[in-house]
Motif scaffolding. Structure first.
Motif, short mmCIF file in Angstrom:
data_model
loop_
_atom_site.label_atom_id
_atom_site.label_comp_id
_atom_site.label_asym_id
_atom_site.label_seq_id
_atom_site.Cartn_x
_atom_site.Cartn_y
_atom_site.Cartn_z
N TYR A 4 -2.02 0.88 -4.85
CA TYR A 4 -1.56 -0.46 -4.55
C TYR A 4 -0.40 -0.83 -5.47
O TYR A 4 -0.35 -0.43 -6.63
CB TYR A 4 -2.70 -1.47 -4.74
N LEU A 34 -5.03 2.47 8.23
CA LEU A 34 -5.58 3.18 7.09
C LEU A 34 -6.85 3.95 7.44
O LEU A 34 -7.00 5.12 7.08
CB LEU A 34 -5.84 2.21 5.93
N LYS A 35 -7.76 3.31 8.16
CA LYS A 35 -9.03 3.97 8.50
C LYS A 35 -8.91 4.90 9.71
O LYS A 35 -9.21 6.10 9.60
CB LYS A 35 -10.12 2.94 8.72
N LEU A 62 -4.80 6.69 -1.94
CA LEU A 62 -4.28 5.33 -1.74
C LEU A 62 -4.05 4.65 -3.08
O LEU A 62 -4.89 4.68 -3.97
CB LEU A 62 -5.29 4.52 -0.93
N PRO A 85 -10.51 -7.45 1.65
CA PRO A 85 -10.36 -6.09 1.12
C PRO A 85 -9.80 -6.15 -0.30
O PRO A 85 -9.16 -7.14 -0.69
CB PRO A 85 -9.33 -5.47 2.07
N TYR A 93 -6.03 -2.09 7.56
CA TYR A 93 -7.17 -1.17 7.41
C TYR A 93 -7.74 -0.79 8.76
O TYR A 93 -7.99 0.40 9.04
CB TYR A 93 -8.24 -1.82 6.54
N ASN A 136 -10.34 5.86 -3.35
CA ASN A 136 -9.69 6.93 -2.61
C ASN A 136 -8.42 7.32 -3.34
O ASN A 136 -7.51 6.50 -3.49
CB ASN A 136 -9.38 6.49 -1.17
N ARG A 142 0.83 -1.20 0.00
CA ARG A 142 0.00 0.00 0.00
C ARG A 142 0.87 1.26 0.00
O ARG A 142 1.87 1.33 0.73
CB ARG A 142 -0.88 0.05 1.25
N ASP A 193 -12.83 4.24 2.24
CA ASP A 193 -13.18 3.44 1.06
C ASP A 193 -11.90 2.99 0.36
O ASP A 193 -11.20 3.79 -0.27
CB ASP A 193 -14.04 4.27 0.10
N LEU A 194 -11.60 1.71 0.47
CA LEU A 194 -10.35 1.18 -0.09
C LEU A 194 -10.39 1.08 -1.61
O LEU A 194 -9.35 0.89 -2.24
CB LEU A 194 -10.06 -0.20 0.50
N ARG A 195 -11.57 1.20 -2.21
CA ARG A 195 -11.69 1.06 -3.66
C ARG A 195 -11.66 2.39 -4.39
O ARG A 195 -11.29 2.45 -5.56
CB ARG A 195 -13.00 0.32 -4.01
#
Length: 412
Positions: free
Chosen positions: A349, A332-333, A347, A393, A328, A344, A256, A340-342
């Motif tokens: 990968y 992260l949170k 962020l 996730p 997370y 944002n 990440r 929202d990991l999808r």
């Protein structure tokens, strides 16, 4: 009791398969795509990038229609031929002269997906599924098998070993140093044996291809609604899969990268981390996690080892034990404010084969402020999460083999 059927694959002729087979379109850079399109008229990339013929970028439904046209042209000129009877296919892939993957190509049942005989461990994005469903409905073929995995099976292993003593239908090596061997399984007795072995299993699992498989299920529903004489045996009731034993999978991590510390100073950030982790500053010493619940961090020119403080963390189910979920839940949170990991923009990968050296480079050049390295998830974690009906996730696993397009094509 999963149903895995033989099917009539549309395949390249033996002399052209090495030229046609390509990596998935989105794994190439623009320059790599252009080089292949310029220098190889047989590349499958010509089919999925039909605008090249007109020196124009084409998208949406117009592109889908042209993809179908290019595919039909490849069939018309004899580059592709369809097998006369349903077959299974045995595919062996050797990476870099050392890592070997062997599996069967067959047709998986959409009903098994719906009744959970095929189990899932990843969430999907509705928009992505909808677009690919529309693509499939237009082109009426699928050139990229979903990667599915099953428990190691002595009978299927025996069939594989026996077939691999024979001359393969295909044998070619790519510029990425992958060697492919491919056998066509048309013998009726062997086909019955293969189908029976899969039926005797409790479940099989999607390793990679959740969006593609769900698109096939949505497509089946659409085509069934349009077909007044639907029987359940139509080709659209199945989708193409590459079925590989669990021991043959290679699971890598996704690391990440985060663009900022959510308004915190470096010291404030480290103090907050100390609540959940034992922190060791390793300075310039490269660190990659060697066991679960250990994390690597690169921040402000230094590597850090982060070890989870177990007394401060609640392990209550399989998902809560997964390192990607731990990161997370703890960093992260609550600290970096990434909900929202999808979706944002702060962020990104990086798949683990690029490792923490890549993460370091991205931070040193100023594109990101902090990076986290993960320990790879295990197949048992993936299966347990799927069995419990939960989802990992996004970008938890990068799984090999990565399959090539255009070696077997499923038409419906």
């Amino acid at each position: 009791m999963p149903v895995v059927k033989p099917f009539r694959a549309t395949r390249p002729t033996r002399d052209k398969v090495g030229l046609i087979a390509s990596k998935p379109y989105d794994t190439y850079t623009k320059a790599q795509i252009e080089a292949r399109l310029d220098n190889n008229p047989f590349s499958f990339l010509h089919i999925v990038n039909p605008g090249y013929k007109y020196n124009k970028e084409i998208s949406g439904k117009e592109r889908f229609g042209l993809v179908k046209n290019r595919f039909e042209e490849f069939k018309e000129d004899g580059s592709f031929q369809q097998d006369e009877k349903p077959c299974y296919y045995l595919h062996k892939i050797i990476y870099r002269n050392e890592i070997q993957f062997v599996g069967f190509v067959g047709a998986a049942s959409t009903e098994d997906y719906e009744n959970n005989s095929i189990r899932k461990h990843e969430d999907t994005l509705k928009e992505k599924v909808d677009v690919f469903t529309e693509y499939l409905k237009t082109v009426r073929f699928n050139a990229d098998p979903v990667l599915l995995t099953f428990p190691d099976n002595a009978v299927l292993e025996g069939i594989s070993q026996e077939l691999m003593q024979e001359r393969p239908e295909y044998e070619f090596t790519t510029t990425s140093r992958e060697t492919h061997h491919f056998w066509v399984i048309g013998d009726e007795a062997i086909k019955e044996q293969i189908e029976a072995e899969f039926k005797a299993m409790q479940h099989i699992y999607i390793a990679d291809g959740h969006h593609r498989s769900l698109s096939s299920i949505d497509l089946k529903k659409k085509l069934q609604a349009e077909n007044e004489t639907h029987t359940g045996y139509e080709a659209y009731n199945y989708f193409m899969g590459f079925f590989i034993p669990e021991s043959h999978l290679r699971i890598h991590e996704f690391n990440r990268l985060v663009k900022d510390l959510n308004g915190l100073s470096k010291d404030e950030f480290l103090i907050k981390l100390d609540e959940q982790f034992k922190i060791e500053n390793l300075k310039q010493n490269y660190y990659k996690p060697s066991k679960p619940h250990h994390f690597s961090m690169y921040l402000d020119g230094d590597f850090y080892e982060l070890n989870l403080r177990f007394r401060n963390y609640d392990f209550h189910d399989a998902l809560s034990r997964l390192d990607a979920q731990i990161l997370y839940n703890t960093i992260l949170k609550p600290i970096l404010g990434i909900e929202d990991l999808r979706n944002n923009s702060r962020l990104e990968y990086s798949q683990g084969q690029k490792d923490m050296a890549y993460v370091k480079g991205m931070i040193d050049n100023g594109e990101f402020e902090v990076g986290f390295g993960m320990y790879p998830a295990k197949i048992d974690e993936m299966k347990t999460i799927a069995d419990e009906g939960m989802k990992m996730p996004p970008k938890t696993t990068f799984i090999e083999p990565r399959l090539r397009s255009g070696i077997t094509i499923y038409e419906f």
